[in-house]
Design a protein around this motif. Structure first.
Motif, short mmCIF file in Angstrom:
data_model
loop_
_atom_site.label_atom_id
_atom_site.label_comp_id
_atom_site.label_asym_id
_atom_site.label_seq_id
_atom_site.Cartn_x
_atom_site.Cartn_y
_atom_site.Cartn_z
N ILE A 133 19.05 71.66 79.66
CA ILE A 133 18.45 70.55 80.40
C ILE A 133 17.71 69.63 79.44
O ILE A 133 16.86 70.05 78.66
CB ILE A 133 17.47 71.08 81.46
CG1 ILE A 133 18.15 72.12 82.35
CG2 ILE A 133 16.93 69.92 82.29
CD1 ILE A 133 19.35 71.62 83.10
N ARG A 134 18.05 68.33 79.53
CA ARG A 134 17.40 67.33 78.68
C ARG A 134 16.35 66.59 79.50
O ARG A 134 16.64 66.14 80.62
CB ARG A 134 18.44 66.36 78.11
CG ARG A 134 19.40 67.04 77.14
CD ARG A 134 20.61 66.18 76.84
NE ARG A 134 20.26 64.92 76.20
CZ ARG A 134 20.03 64.75 74.90
NH1 ARG A 134 20.10 65.81 74.08
NH2 ARG A 134 19.75 63.56 74.40
N VAL A 135 15.15 66.48 78.94
CA VAL A 135 14.01 65.93 79.66
C VAL A 135 13.62 64.57 79.11
O VAL A 135 13.52 64.40 77.88
CB VAL A 135 12.81 66.90 79.59
CG1 VAL A 135 11.58 66.28 80.26
CG2 VAL A 135 13.15 68.23 80.24
N LYS A 136 13.37 63.64 80.01
CA LYS A 136 12.83 62.33 79.63
C LYS A 136 11.42 62.21 80.17
O LYS A 136 11.19 62.35 81.38
CB LYS A 136 13.70 61.21 80.20
CG LYS A 136 13.16 59.80 79.96
CD LYS A 136 14.21 58.78 80.39
CE LYS A 136 13.67 57.36 80.35
NZ LYS A 136 12.89 57.03 81.57
N ILE A 137 10.48 61.98 79.29
CA ILE A 137 9.10 61.71 79.68
C ILE A 137 8.92 60.20 79.63
O ILE A 137 9.01 59.59 78.55
CB ILE A 137 8.08 62.40 78.76
CG1 ILE A 137 8.37 63.91 78.65
CG2 ILE A 137 6.66 62.14 79.25
CD1 ILE A 137 8.19 64.67 79.93
N CYS A 138 8.69 59.58 80.78
CA CYS A 138 8.65 58.13 80.86
C CYS A 138 7.22 57.64 81.08
O CYS A 138 6.36 58.37 81.58
CB CYS A 138 9.54 57.64 82.00
SG CYS A 138 9.93 55.88 81.89
N GLY A 139 7.00 56.38 80.71
CA GLY A 139 5.69 55.78 80.92
C GLY A 139 4.65 56.22 79.92
O GLY A 139 3.46 56.27 80.24
N LEU A 140 5.06 56.50 78.69
CA LEU A 140 4.11 56.90 77.65
C LEU A 140 3.31 55.68 77.19
O LEU A 140 3.87 54.60 76.99
CB LEU A 140 4.86 57.52 76.47
CG LEU A 140 5.61 58.82 76.82
CD1 LEU A 140 6.65 59.14 75.75
CD2 LEU A 140 4.63 59.97 76.98
N THR A 141 2.01 55.88 77.01
CA THR A 141 1.16 54.73 76.68
C THR A 141 0.27 54.94 75.46
O THR A 141 -0.42 54.00 75.06
CB THR A 141 0.25 54.37 77.87
OG1 THR A 141 -0.58 55.49 78.19
CG2 THR A 141 1.07 53.98 79.09
N ASP A 142 0.26 56.15 74.90
CA ASP A 142 -0.63 56.37 73.75
C ASP A 142 0.01 57.36 72.78
O ASP A 142 0.92 58.11 73.15
CB ASP A 142 -2.01 56.87 74.20
CG ASP A 142 -1.94 58.22 74.89
OD1 ASP A 142 -1.91 59.25 74.20
OD2 ASP A 142 -1.91 58.24 76.14
N ALA A 143 -0.50 57.34 71.56
CA ALA A 143 0.09 58.14 70.49
C ALA A 143 0.00 59.63 70.78
O ALA A 143 0.91 60.40 70.44
CB ALA A 143 -0.58 57.81 69.16
N TYR B 243 14.12 62.45 75.49
CA TYR B 243 13.97 61.01 75.62
C TYR B 243 12.49 60.67 75.83
O TYR B 243 11.80 61.38 76.58
CB TYR B 243 14.71 60.47 76.85
CG TYR B 243 16.18 60.75 76.95
CD1 TYR B 243 17.12 59.77 76.60
CD2 TYR B 243 16.66 61.95 77.46
CE1 TYR B 243 18.48 60.00 76.73
CE2 TYR B 243 18.02 62.19 77.60
CZ TYR B 243 18.93 61.21 77.24
OH TYR B 243 20.27 61.44 77.38
N LEU B 244 12.04 59.61 75.20
CA LEU B 244 10.68 59.11 75.40
C LEU B 244 10.78 57.70 75.96
O LEU B 244 11.44 56.83 75.37
CB LEU B 244 9.90 59.09 74.08
CG LEU B 244 9.84 60.43 73.32
CD1 LEU B 244 8.95 60.29 72.09
CD2 LEU B 244 9.33 61.56 74.21
N GLY B 245 10.15 57.48 77.12
CA GLY B 245 10.30 56.21 77.80
C GLY B 245 9.06 55.32 77.70
O GLY B 245 7.93 55.79 77.88
N PHE B 246 9.29 54.04 77.44
CA PHE B 246 8.23 53.04 77.35
C PHE B 246 8.51 51.95 78.38
O PHE B 246 9.64 51.47 78.49
CB PHE B 246 8.17 52.45 75.94
CG PHE B 246 7.99 53.49 74.87
CD1 PHE B 246 6.76 54.10 74.68
CD2 PHE B 246 9.05 53.88 74.07
CE1 PHE B 246 6.59 55.08 73.69
CE2 PHE B 246 8.90 54.85 73.09
CZ PHE B 246 7.66 55.46 72.90
#
Length: 218
Positions: free
Chosen positions: A5-15, A28-31
Protein backbone atom coordinates in the motif's frame (compact mmCIF):
# COMPACT_ATOMS: atom_id res chain seq x y z
CA UNK A 1 8.49 1.71 2.34
CA UNK A 2 7.24 -1.60 1.03
CA UNK A 3 5.89 -2.52 -2.36
CA UNK A 4 2.35 -2.82 -0.95
CA UNK A 5 0.00 0.00 0.00
CA UNK A 6 1.34 3.39 -1.07
CA UNK A 7 0.41 6.33 1.14
CA UNK A 8 0.04 9.99 0.19
CA UNK A 9 0.15 12.54 2.98
CA UNK A 10 -1.46 15.68 1.59
CA UNK A 11 -1.63 19.26 2.81
CA UNK A 12 1.86 19.43 4.32
CA UNK A 13 2.72 22.92 5.50
CA UNK A 14 5.95 22.75 7.49
CA UNK A 15 9.37 21.12 7.43
CA UNK A 16 8.69 18.96 10.48
CA UNK A 17 5.64 17.36 8.91
CA UNK A 18 7.47 16.79 5.63
CA UNK A 19 10.33 15.09 7.45
CA UNK A 20 7.95 12.95 9.53
CA UNK A 21 5.94 11.81 6.50
CA UNK A 22 9.11 10.90 4.63
CA UNK A 23 10.66 9.13 7.60
CA UNK A 24 7.54 7.13 8.39
CA UNK A 25 7.16 5.70 4.90
CA UNK A 26 4.91 7.91 2.78
CA UNK A 27 5.30 7.43 -0.98
CA UNK A 28 3.76 10.77 -1.97
CA UNK A 29 3.94 14.16 -0.28
CA UNK A 30 1.21 16.62 -1.20
CA UNK A 31 1.38 20.42 -1.23
CA UNK A 32 -1.75 22.54 -1.65
CA UNK A 33 -1.97 25.59 -3.89
CA UNK A 34 -5.52 26.83 -3.32
CA UNK A 35 -6.01 30.11 -1.44
CA UNK A 36 -9.27 29.04 0.23
CA UNK A 37 -7.56 26.09 1.92
CA UNK A 38 -6.00 26.36 5.40
CA UNK A 39 -3.21 24.22 3.91
CA UNK A 40 -2.44 26.66 1.09
CA UNK A 41 1.23 27.43 0.44
CA UNK A 42 2.90 30.32 -1.31
CA UNK A 43 5.44 29.34 -3.94
CA UNK A 44 8.46 30.37 -1.90
CA UNK A 45 7.46 28.24 1.10
CA UNK A 46 6.55 25.31 -1.13
CA UNK A 47 9.88 25.48 -2.95
CA UNK A 48 11.76 25.34 0.34
CA UNK A 49 9.72 22.38 1.57
CA UNK A 50 10.04 20.50 -1.72
CA UNK A 51 13.81 20.97 -1.70
CA UNK A 52 14.00 18.95 1.52
CA UNK A 53 12.03 15.96 0.22
CA UNK A 54 14.29 12.88 -0.03
CA UNK A 55 14.89 11.42 -3.49
CA UNK A 56 12.42 8.75 -4.51
CA UNK A 57 9.35 10.34 -2.93
CA UNK A 58 6.84 11.94 -5.27
CA UNK A 59 6.08 15.62 -4.69
CA UNK A 60 2.48 16.35 -5.64
CA UNK A 61 1.05 19.82 -6.28
CA UNK A 62 -2.69 20.07 -5.62
CA UNK A 63 -4.39 22.78 -7.65
CA UNK A 64 -8.04 23.70 -8.20
CA UNK A 65 -9.13 24.93 -11.62
CA UNK A 66 -5.79 26.73 -12.04
CA UNK A 67 -5.14 28.56 -15.29
CA UNK A 68 -1.99 28.14 -17.35
CA UNK A 69 -0.37 31.26 -15.91
CA UNK A 70 -0.70 29.96 -12.36
CA UNK A 71 0.52 26.50 -13.35
CA UNK A 72 3.51 27.93 -15.19
CA UNK A 73 4.52 29.94 -12.12
CA UNK A 74 4.11 26.86 -9.96
CA UNK A 75 6.18 24.44 -12.02
CA UNK A 76 8.82 27.11 -12.63
CA UNK A 77 9.34 27.76 -8.92
CA UNK A 78 8.56 24.46 -7.21
CA UNK A 79 10.20 21.14 -8.20
CA UNK A 80 7.06 18.99 -8.25
CA UNK A 81 6.69 15.57 -9.82
CA UNK A 82 2.91 15.32 -10.26
CA UNK A 83 0.12 17.84 -10.84
CA UNK A 84 -3.05 16.93 -8.94
CA UNK A 85 -6.13 18.58 -10.44
CA UNK A 86 -8.79 18.81 -7.77
CA UNK A 87 -11.33 21.12 -9.38
CA UNK A 88 -13.94 20.77 -12.08
CA UNK A 89 -11.44 20.27 -14.88
CA UNK A 90 -13.08 18.34 -17.74
CA UNK A 91 -11.13 15.59 -19.52
CA UNK A 92 -10.14 18.02 -22.28
CA UNK A 93 -8.50 20.34 -19.78
CA UNK A 94 -6.73 17.45 -18.08
CA UNK A 95 -5.27 16.33 -21.40
CA UNK A 96 -4.21 19.87 -22.28
CA UNK A 97 -2.40 20.37 -18.97
CA UNK A 98 -0.64 17.03 -19.31
CA UNK A 99 0.53 17.91 -22.81
CA UNK A 100 1.58 21.46 -22.02
CA UNK A 101 3.52 20.91 -18.82
CA UNK A 102 5.02 17.49 -19.45
CA UNK A 103 4.26 16.23 -15.94
CA UNK A 104 2.12 13.29 -14.87
CA UNK A 105 -1.40 14.38 -13.94
CA UNK A 106 -3.53 12.97 -11.16
CA UNK A 107 -7.22 13.85 -11.52
CA UNK A 108 -9.44 13.91 -8.45
CA UNK A 109 -13.05 12.86 -8.97
CA UNK A 110 -15.64 13.28 -6.23
CA UNK A 111 -17.99 10.38 -5.57
CA UNK A 112 -21.27 10.44 -3.67
CA UNK A 113 -23.36 7.98 -5.66
CA UNK A 114 -23.58 5.79 -8.76
CA UNK A 115 -24.11 8.83 -10.99
CA UNK A 116 -20.55 10.01 -10.25
CA UNK A 117 -18.82 6.84 -11.42
CA UNK A 118 -18.81 7.49 -15.20
CA UNK A 119 -16.57 10.52 -14.65
CA UNK A 120 -13.87 8.19 -13.34
CA UNK A 121 -13.80 6.23 -16.59
CA UNK A 122 -13.81 9.44 -18.63
CA UNK A 123 -10.83 10.90 -16.79
CA UNK A 124 -8.98 7.58 -16.78
CA UNK A 125 -8.59 8.00 -20.54
CA UNK A 126 -6.53 11.19 -20.18
CA UNK A 127 -4.98 11.23 -16.69
CA UNK A 128 -1.97 9.29 -15.44
CA UNK A 129 -3.68 8.53 -12.13
CA UNK A 130 -7.09 8.92 -10.54
CA UNK A 131 -7.84 10.11 -7.03
CA UNK A 132 -11.24 8.80 -5.95
CA UNK A 133 -12.45 11.22 -3.30
CA UNK A 134 -15.61 11.95 -1.37
CA UNK A 135 -17.73 14.49 -3.20
CA UNK A 136 -17.91 17.70 -1.15
CA UNK A 137 -21.32 18.77 0.10
CA UNK A 138 -23.12 21.55 -1.76
CA UNK A 139 -21.76 24.93 -0.78
CA UNK A 140 -18.50 23.57 0.64
CA UNK A 141 -15.57 25.95 0.35
CA UNK A 142 -13.08 23.15 -0.28
CA UNK A 143 -13.22 20.48 -2.99
CA UNK A 144 -11.35 18.04 -0.74
CA UNK A 145 -9.77 17.78 2.70
CA UNK A 146 -13.16 17.94 4.38
CA UNK A 147 -12.74 14.75 6.38
CA UNK A 148 -15.71 13.10 4.68
CA UNK A 149 -15.93 9.53 3.43
CA UNK A 150 -18.23 8.06 0.80
CA UNK A 151 -19.82 4.63 0.54
CA UNK A 152 -16.76 2.58 -0.40
CA UNK A 153 -18.95 -0.23 -1.70
CA UNK A 154 -19.67 1.96 -4.74
CA UNK A 155 -16.21 1.20 -6.10
CA UNK A 156 -15.71 -2.30 -4.74
CA UNK A 157 -14.07 -4.47 -7.39
CA UNK A 158 -14.00 -1.64 -9.93
CA UNK A 159 -10.79 -1.05 -11.84
CA UNK A 160 -9.55 1.54 -14.28
CA UNK A 161 -6.73 1.45 -16.85
CA UNK A 162 -4.54 3.75 -14.75
CA UNK A 163 -3.37 3.61 -11.12
CA UNK A 164 -5.84 5.07 -8.63
CA UNK A 165 -5.83 6.32 -5.09
CA UNK A 166 -8.58 6.32 -2.46
CA UNK A 167 -9.25 9.50 -0.48
CA UNK A 168 -11.91 10.99 1.74
CA UNK A 169 -12.29 10.69 5.50
CA UNK A 170 -9.57 8.10 5.97
CA UNK A 171 -8.14 7.66 9.47
CA UNK A 172 -5.93 5.13 11.28
CA UNK A 173 -9.15 3.51 12.50
CA UNK A 174 -10.84 2.95 9.16
CA UNK A 175 -8.14 2.76 6.49
CA UNK A 176 -7.71 -1.01 6.71
CA UNK A 177 -11.45 -1.52 6.22
CA UNK A 178 -11.43 0.94 3.31
CA UNK A 179 -8.63 -1.01 1.64
CA UNK A 180 -10.44 -4.32 2.13
CA UNK A 181 -13.72 -3.01 0.72
CA UNK A 182 -12.30 -1.21 -2.30
CA UNK A 183 -9.12 -3.09 -3.16
CA UNK A 184 -7.20 0.20 -3.15
CA UNK A 185 -3.43 -0.10 -3.32
CA UNK A 186 -2.89 3.62 -2.77
CA UNK A 187 -4.51 5.88 -0.17
CA UNK A 188 -4.51 9.61 0.42
CA UNK A 189 -5.01 11.35 3.76
CA UNK A 190 -5.01 14.99 4.83
CA UNK A 191 -7.36 16.21 7.57
CA UNK A 192 -7.29 12.82 9.29
CA UNK A 193 -3.65 13.47 10.24
CA UNK A 194 -4.18 16.86 11.83
CA UNK A 195 -4.54 18.39 15.28
CA UNK A 196 -5.90 21.55 13.62
CA UNK A 197 -6.46 22.49 9.95
CA UNK A 198 -3.06 22.44 8.27
CA UNK A 199 -1.19 21.14 11.34
CA UNK A 200 -0.06 17.56 10.82
CA UNK A 201 0.63 15.25 13.76
CA UNK A 202 3.55 12.83 13.41
CA UNK A 203 2.00 10.29 15.78
CA UNK A 204 -1.19 10.19 13.69
CA UNK A 205 0.85 9.77 10.51
CA UNK A 206 2.71 6.87 12.13
CA UNK A 207 -0.53 5.17 13.20
CA UNK A 208 -2.10 5.64 9.77
CA UNK A 209 0.83 4.17 7.87
CA UNK A 210 1.10 1.32 10.38
CA UNK A 211 -2.58 0.54 9.81
CA UNK A 212 -2.01 0.21 6.06
CA UNK A 213 0.95 -2.06 6.68
CA UNK A 214 -1.14 -4.34 8.88
CA UNK A 215 -3.63 -4.66 6.02
CA UNK A 216 -0.83 -5.83 3.72
CA UNK A 217 -0.11 -8.93 5.76
CA UNK A 218 -3.68 -9.96 6.60
Amino acid sequence: MTGGIRVKICGLTDAGAVAAAARLGAAYLGFVFFPKSPRNLDLETAAALAADVPPGLAKVALTVDADDTALEALVDRVPVDILQLHGREPPERVAAIRARFGLPVMKAVGVAGEADLPALAEHARVADQLLVDAKPPKGAALPGGNGLAFDWRLIANRRWPVPWMLAGGLTPGNVAEAIRLTGARQVDVSSGMETAPGIKDAAKIARFIAATRLEEVE
